[in-house]
Write an enzyme that holds these catalytic residues in place. Structure first.
Site, PDB file in Angstrom:
ATOM      1  N   ASN A  88      -9.618  29.801  22.865  1.00 31.46           N
ATOM      2  CA  ASN A  88     -10.071  29.746  21.474  1.00 31.46           C
ATOM      3  C   ASN A  88     -11.467  29.128  21.484  1.00 31.46           C
ATOM      4  OD1 ASN A  88      -7.525  30.651  20.514  1.00 31.46           O
ATOM      5  ND2 ASN A  88      -6.735  28.589  20.712  1.00 31.46           N
ATOM      6  N   GLN A  95      -9.819  26.902  17.632  1.00 34.22           N
ATOM      7  CA  GLN A  95      -9.934  25.764  18.536  1.00 34.22           C
ATOM      8  C   GLN A  95      -9.749  24.468  17.763  1.00 34.22           C
ATOM      9  OE1 GLN A  95     -13.580  25.672  20.810  1.00 34.22           O
ATOM     10  NE2 GLN A  95     -12.886  23.957  22.063  1.00 34.22           N
ATOM     11  N   VAL A  97      -9.104  21.278  19.769  1.00 31.38           N
ATOM     12  CA  VAL A  97      -9.603  20.229  20.658  1.00 31.38           C
ATOM     13  C   VAL A  97     -10.889  20.759  21.278  1.00 31.38           C
ATOM     14  CG1 VAL A  97      -9.168  18.823  22.701  1.00 31.38           C
ATOM     15  CG2 VAL A  97      -7.277  19.356  21.141  1.00 31.38           C
ATOM     16  N   HIS A 101     -10.590  24.814  27.063  1.00 33.93           N
ATOM     17  CA  HIS A 101      -9.281  24.906  27.699  1.00 33.93           C
ATOM     18  C   HIS A 101      -8.746  26.322  27.616  1.00 33.93           C
ATOM     19  CE1 HIS A 101      -8.646  23.730  23.474  1.00 33.93           C
ATOM     20  NE2 HIS A 101      -7.444  24.296  23.533  1.00 33.93           N
ATOM     21  N   HIS A 103      -5.297  28.566  27.613  1.00 30.64           N
ATOM     22  CA  HIS A 103      -3.849  28.561  27.402  1.00 30.64           C
ATOM     23  C   HIS A 103      -3.253  29.627  28.323  1.00 30.64           C
ATOM     24  CE1 HIS A 103      -3.895  26.355  23.461  1.00 30.64           C
ATOM     25  NE2 HIS A 103      -5.131  26.850  23.431  1.00 30.64           N
TER      26      HIS A 103
END
Length: 115
Positions: A88, A95, A97, A101, A103
């Site tokens: 994201n 998004q 955070v 990252h 997933h």
């Protein structure tokens, strides 16, 4: 918390516990605390990059490493027959955070479109 001091930075520094499934000098992978599939692992770089759009050419090796880490984690979790990798990017991309990252989602049939 500064933009570069996120919950993920605290997990990297072991200030917050996480169910870590993989770690090396460039990346960390751990189970998502709010799983959206039977297997839901987050793969993060140890270098704090807020979002994909903030990656720069110097991050070329790291970005490839994150994808190969996602593949490795999927294999180790037994979902090599099918899984989804999602990034994201930004608020409108979902998004929440702002530490890049990936997933890794599996263990069930994925639907399309994801919404």
């Amino acid at each position: 918390m500064s933009e570069q001091d996120t919950i993920f930075s605290k997990i990297i520094r072991r200030e917050i516990p996480a169910d870590i499934v993989y770690e090396d000098d460039m990346a960390l992978a751990f189970r998502d605390i709010n799983p959206q599939a039977p297997i839901h692992i987050l793969v993060i770089p140890k270098k704090p990059i807020p979002k994909l759009a903030d990656a720069v050419p110097e991050d070329y090796t790291l970005m490839g490493h994150l994808l190969l880490t996602a593949k490795r984690v999927a294999e180790e979790q037994g979902i090599q027959n099918g899984y989804r990798v999602v990034i994201n990017n930004g608020h409108e991309g979902g998004q929440t955070v702002f530490h890049l990252h990936l997933h890794v989602l599996g263990g069930r049939q994925m639907e399309w479109p994801p919404g």
